[in-house]
Motif scaffolding. Sequence first.
Motif, PDB file in Angstrom:
ATOM      1  N   SER A 181      29.972  10.358   6.187  1.00  0.00           N
ATOM      2  CA  SER A 181      30.800   9.481   5.403  1.00  0.00           C
ATOM      3  C   SER A 181      30.379   8.540   6.930  1.00  0.00           C
ATOM      4  O   SER A 181      31.359   7.585   6.888  1.00  0.00           O
ATOM      5  N   ASN A 182      30.043   8.691   8.011  1.00  0.00           N
ATOM      6  CA  ASN A 182      29.849   8.229   9.346  1.00  0.00           C
ATOM      7  C   ASN A 182      28.357   7.806   9.537  1.00  0.00           C
ATOM      8  O   ASN A 182      27.223   8.004  10.867  1.00  0.00           O
TER       9      ASN A 182
ATOM     10  N   ASP B 274      26.200   5.465  10.330  1.00  0.00           N
ATOM     11  CA  ASP B 274      25.617   4.663  11.024  1.00  0.00           C
ATOM     12  C   ASP B 274      25.594   5.138  12.956  1.00  0.00           C
ATOM     13  O   ASP B 274      25.089   5.011  14.006  1.00  0.00           O
TER      14      ASP B 274
ATOM     15  N   LEU C 259      35.413   1.258   9.154  1.00  0.00           N
ATOM     16  CA  LEU C 259      35.119   0.560   8.400  1.00  0.00           C
ATOM     17  C   LEU C 259      35.800  -0.849   7.783  1.00  0.00           C
ATOM     18  O   LEU C 259      35.375  -2.127   8.399  1.00  0.00           O
TER      19      LEU C 259
ATOM     20  N   SER D  76      31.349  -3.600   4.120  1.00  0.00           N
ATOM     21  CA  SER D  76      31.340  -2.145   4.231  1.00  0.00           C
ATOM     22  C   SER D  76      30.315  -2.485   5.517  1.00  0.00           C
ATOM     23  O   SER D  76      29.747  -1.389   6.174  1.00  0.00           O
ATOM     24  N   SER D  77      30.099  -3.869   6.027  1.00  0.00           N
ATOM     25  CA  SER D  77      29.384  -3.748   7.295  1.00  0.00           C
ATOM     26  C   SER D  77      27.739  -3.165   7.113  1.00  0.00           C
ATOM     27  O   SER D  77      27.287  -2.549   7.751  1.00  0.00           O
ATOM     28  N   TYR D  78      27.420  -3.164   5.807  1.00  0.00           N
ATOM     29  CA  TYR D  78      25.930  -2.583   4.923  1.00  0.00           C
ATOM     30  C   TYR D  78      26.115  -1.536   5.683  1.00  0.00           C
ATOM     31  O   TYR D  78      24.399  -0.409   6.017  1.00  0.00           O
ATOM     32  N   GLN D  79      26.852  -0.837   5.069  1.00  0.00           N
ATOM     33  CA  GLN D  79      26.772   1.088   4.543  1.00  0.00           C
ATOM     34  C   GLN D  79      25.678   1.090   3.160  1.00  0.00           C
ATOM     35  O   GLN D  79      25.175   0.180   2.723  1.00  0.00           O
TER      36      GLN D  79
ATOM     37  N   THR E 290      29.150   6.963   0.173  1.00  0.00           N
ATOM     38  CA  THR E 290      29.550   7.389   1.790  1.00  0.00           C
ATOM     39  C   THR E 290      30.465   6.246   2.526  1.00  0.00           C
ATOM     40  O   THR E 290      31.520   6.945   2.971  1.00  0.00           O
ATOM     41  N   PHE E 291      30.699   5.185   2.160  1.00  0.00           N
ATOM     42  CA  PHE E 291      31.671   4.133   2.614  1.00  0.00           C
ATOM     43  C   PHE E 291      33.299   4.545   1.760  1.00  0.00           C
ATOM     44  O   PHE E 291      34.159   4.383   2.614  1.00  0.00           O
TER      45      PHE E 291
ATOM     46  N   HIS F  24      34.228   7.480   3.688  1.00  0.00           N
ATOM     47  CA  HIS F  24      34.478   7.449   4.934  1.00  0.00           C
ATOM     48  C   HIS F  24      36.011   7.019   4.706  1.00  0.00           C
ATOM     49  O   HIS F  24      37.208   7.244   5.829  1.00  0.00           O
TER      50      HIS F  24
END
Length: 428
Positions: A154-155, A157, A169, A195-198, A203-204, A207
């Motif tokens: 889920s995170n 990044d 996010l 989604s800040s490019y997830q 997963t987004f 999250h």
Amino acid sequence: MSVTKYYIGQEILITGGSGFIGKALIEKIMRSFPEFNKIYVLLRSKADKNAEERLQILLNDPVFERVRREQPQNFQKIFAIAGDCKELGLGVSQSDRKRIENVTMIFHSAASVRFDDNFKDAILLNTRGAFELIKIAESLKKLKAFIHISTTYSNPDRHVVEEKIYPPLADWRTTIKLAEHYDTKMLNILFAKYSSYQPNTYTFTKHLAEHIVNEYRHKIPILLYRPSIVVSSLFEPVPGWIDNFNGPMGLLIACGLGILFTNHANPNIRADTIPVDACVQGLILAAYKVGNRFGSTTVDKLLEVLHCSRGKAKPITYGEIIKTGKRFARQNPYEKFVWVPSGSITMNPILHYARLIIGQWCLALIVDSLILLIRKKPVLLKYQRRITTACRALQIFYTREWLFLNDKFLELEKLITPDELYNSCILL
């Protein structure tokens, strides 16, 4: 109080009961904790079958054969609740809300695990569905434990992920409003930027659901449970049990059938897989821990998060999995395999696409042409399209490595008394 005694008389609500983890959870409780009072399974109508009919189909699944032999009386204590996690109020009627008013435990397993789902659908099911269930949980006066099942990814990044909540996010309330007011096409266009490019909608949206859980941590006894890649069972109910081809398992099956020869992936990446029975044992112990914690006078201010993952223990790489899988597939071949399992994964894109075109697409075209000659329906090209889509969706997980710290999860083992080891096994 021991774990076994704690589950005596409990009334349990399970969402996602027809899914992989849900089935294993229901089976484990029925078999190892037979003195529970009731289990309610939230099921939506599907394929002209209502919730009651789907429950009967579920309980006839081969996974429950061991329960049928050891605890047959417990089938009388399983009840269906008609509902849909994509609907407001989960689509649960007032009469069913009355039936579940004495529920003491909730396991929220329902989710769309497809990485290529529409953004709108993923929000409504994975994010708003969690919110709607939490609102129901607030009204349950006897609730002792709410276990929300998320994912360690889920995170994505972060390369090292701790058992804690990370900054959001996006705002989950705003995201739900977007899904309620905008159409599917518009939201799909917005997804990458919003989604800040997830890497995917799954997963987004999971999250975002975690932040709903975090916001309600003071209002209900709730715990966030993050499994990694859940695979076939190690011991229970039988070794090697699995009931779906989601994620990497589907690709491994394709390898064994001889229709997948290549994948663009890093063979040195560690695969963080967890057997489904270890995942379920952790769920059962987590609910026990939450119930006891909220029965005390002190309550943690921070949301408790558990990583059901390998962490630093017993590392195995994707390259080792493929090598071992090919050896076993040759020793015990599938009944309907198309070709001898071969090939490998590679980081070289030129080699990958050369093998993909020659070894998979051309082979599928030849075999489908032969099938047409005998007037049968061709299938291999259709399968190749699905395989290509799945490989593309999973590529980020095969080319990047994460370390999921899981010290709190491993501490659950200390809750098991020596005389309960037979029922609960040892967490892996």
